[in-house]
Design a protein around this motif. Sequence first.
Motif, PDB file in Angstrom:
ATOM      1  N   ARG A  95      25.421  57.243  -2.651  1.00 46.46           N
ATOM      2  CA  ARG A  95      26.191  56.013  -2.573  1.00 46.46           C
ATOM      3  C   ARG A  95      26.173  55.373  -3.948  1.00 46.46           C
ATOM      4  N   ASN A 100      30.152  45.250  -1.977  1.00 48.59           N
ATOM      5  CA  ASN A 100      31.507  45.201  -1.441  1.00 48.59           C
ATOM      6  C   ASN A 100      32.446  46.247  -2.026  1.00 48.59           C
ATOM      7  N   ASP A 101      31.939  47.212  -2.756  1.00 47.20           N
ATOM      8  CA  ASP A 101      32.783  48.291  -3.249  1.00 47.20           C
ATOM      9  C   ASP A 101      31.979  49.582  -3.373  1.00 47.20           C
ATOM     10  N   TYR A 102      31.364  49.983  -2.275  1.00 44.47           N
ATOM     11  CA  TYR A 102      30.552  51.186  -2.290  1.00 44.47           C
ATOM     12  C   TYR A 102      31.368  52.411  -1.880  1.00 44.47           C
ATOM     13  N   LYS A 103      31.003  53.552  -2.426  1.00 46.31           N
ATOM     14  CA  LYS A 103      31.596  54.814  -2.032  1.00 46.31           C
ATOM     15  C   LYS A 103      30.471  55.790  -1.728  1.00 46.31           C
TER      16      LYS A 103
ATOM     17  N   SER B  31      31.607  48.313   5.009  1.00 49.09           N
ATOM     18  CA  SER B  31      32.218  49.554   4.513  1.00 49.09           C
ATOM     19  C   SER B  31      32.517  50.518   5.650  1.00 49.09           C
ATOM     20  N   TYR B  33      34.542  54.462   6.334  1.00 48.42           N
ATOM     21  CA  TYR B  33      34.969  55.674   5.640  1.00 48.42           C
ATOM     22  C   TYR B  33      35.597  56.661   6.625  1.00 48.42           C
ATOM     23  N   TYR B  48      38.508  55.196   2.046  1.00 46.64           N
ATOM     24  CA  TYR B  48      37.458  54.288   2.446  1.00 46.64           C
ATOM     25  C   TYR B  48      37.922  52.849   2.306  1.00 46.64           C
ATOM     26  N   ALA B  50      35.998  49.291   1.511  1.00 44.43           N
ATOM     27  CA  ALA B  50      34.734  48.648   1.152  1.00 44.43           C
ATOM     28  C   ALA B  50      34.556  47.328   1.890  1.00 44.43           C
ATOM     29  N   SER B  51      35.648  46.706   2.259  1.00 41.24           N
ATOM     30  CA  SER B  51      35.563  45.455   3.004  1.00 41.24           C
ATOM     31  C   SER B  51      36.901  45.213   3.685  1.00 41.24           C
ATOM     32  N   ASP B  56      40.863  52.237  -0.291  1.00 42.00           N
ATOM     33  CA  ASP B  56      40.947  53.021  -1.521  1.00 42.00           C
ATOM     34  C   ASP B  56      40.970  54.500  -1.184  1.00 42.00           C
TER      35      ASP B  56
END
Lengths: 116, 113
Positions: A95, A100-103, B31, B33, B48, B50-51, B56
Motif C-alpha cells: 500500500r 485519502n489517496d492510497y493504492k 478506499s 478497489y 480504485y 480513495a474516497s 482513479d
Amino acid sequence: AQKITQTQPGMFVQEKEAVTLDCTYDTSDPSYGLFWYKQPSSGEMIFLIYQGSYDQQNATEGRYSLNFQKARKSANLVISASQLGDSAMYFCAMREGFFNDYKLSFGAGTTVTVRA
Amino acid sequence: NAGVTQTPKFQVLKTGQSMTLQCAQDMNHNSMYWYRQDPGMGLRLIYYSASEGTTDKGEVPNGYNVSRLNKREFSLRLESAAPSQTSVYFCAIQGTVAFTEAFFGQGTRLTVV
C-alpha cells in the motif's frame, strides 16, 4: 514497472518444516505498508501479516513472520512449522500513497503445497 | 467476507453484452478497489476509489468503468464484454489508517463466451 515481484510460482514443503516466500517491491514513497494474504482453494482472501515502512522490528503473527529488509526492498514471509492447511496461494501486497489517496498493489502470487 | 458484499457471485455473458458488478461495504472505509484475478497473474488493479467522489485508473482499466455511488457502494461496469474479460473479480476495501488490512468480497466469477 512491476510494483511487487514474487519470483517463486510454486513451492513444495514438508509438513512441520519452515518455508520462506520471497517478495520484493518498488516504490519511491517514504511511507508504505506491506501485507501478505493467503488464498486457499476456496478462493477467499485471508489477511496474514502487515509491516509498515517505519516499523523497526519485523512483524510476527503466530507462525507467520515477515523478514523486512528495507534497503533491499524485500519483505519475505516465513511460515514456520508448516501444516497441511497452509497449502494455498500466497500474495504479497504493498500500500502506497497518502491519506485519502492510497493504492494497493499485489504480486503474482506463490503457490505453496505442504506434503505430509 | 464480513463487511464486503459482492454481487453476483457467478455470471456468464455473451460477447458484446454489458453488465455491472456491485460492491457494498458496511465498515465505513474510505478506499475501495476492484481487482481481476487471472491464473499466474495475481490480482491486478482495475480501478480504485480513495474516497467518496473520486475514482482513479489502476493497472488494467481498459474496457471497464466505475462509479463510486456513495461511501458504501462501488460498482464496476463492463460496457461491451469480451472473452479477454473472463476472470474472477474481487472488490476490496481499506481504511485510511496505514496499518489496516484490506477486506475482500467473495469474488465474482465471470465468463464471457
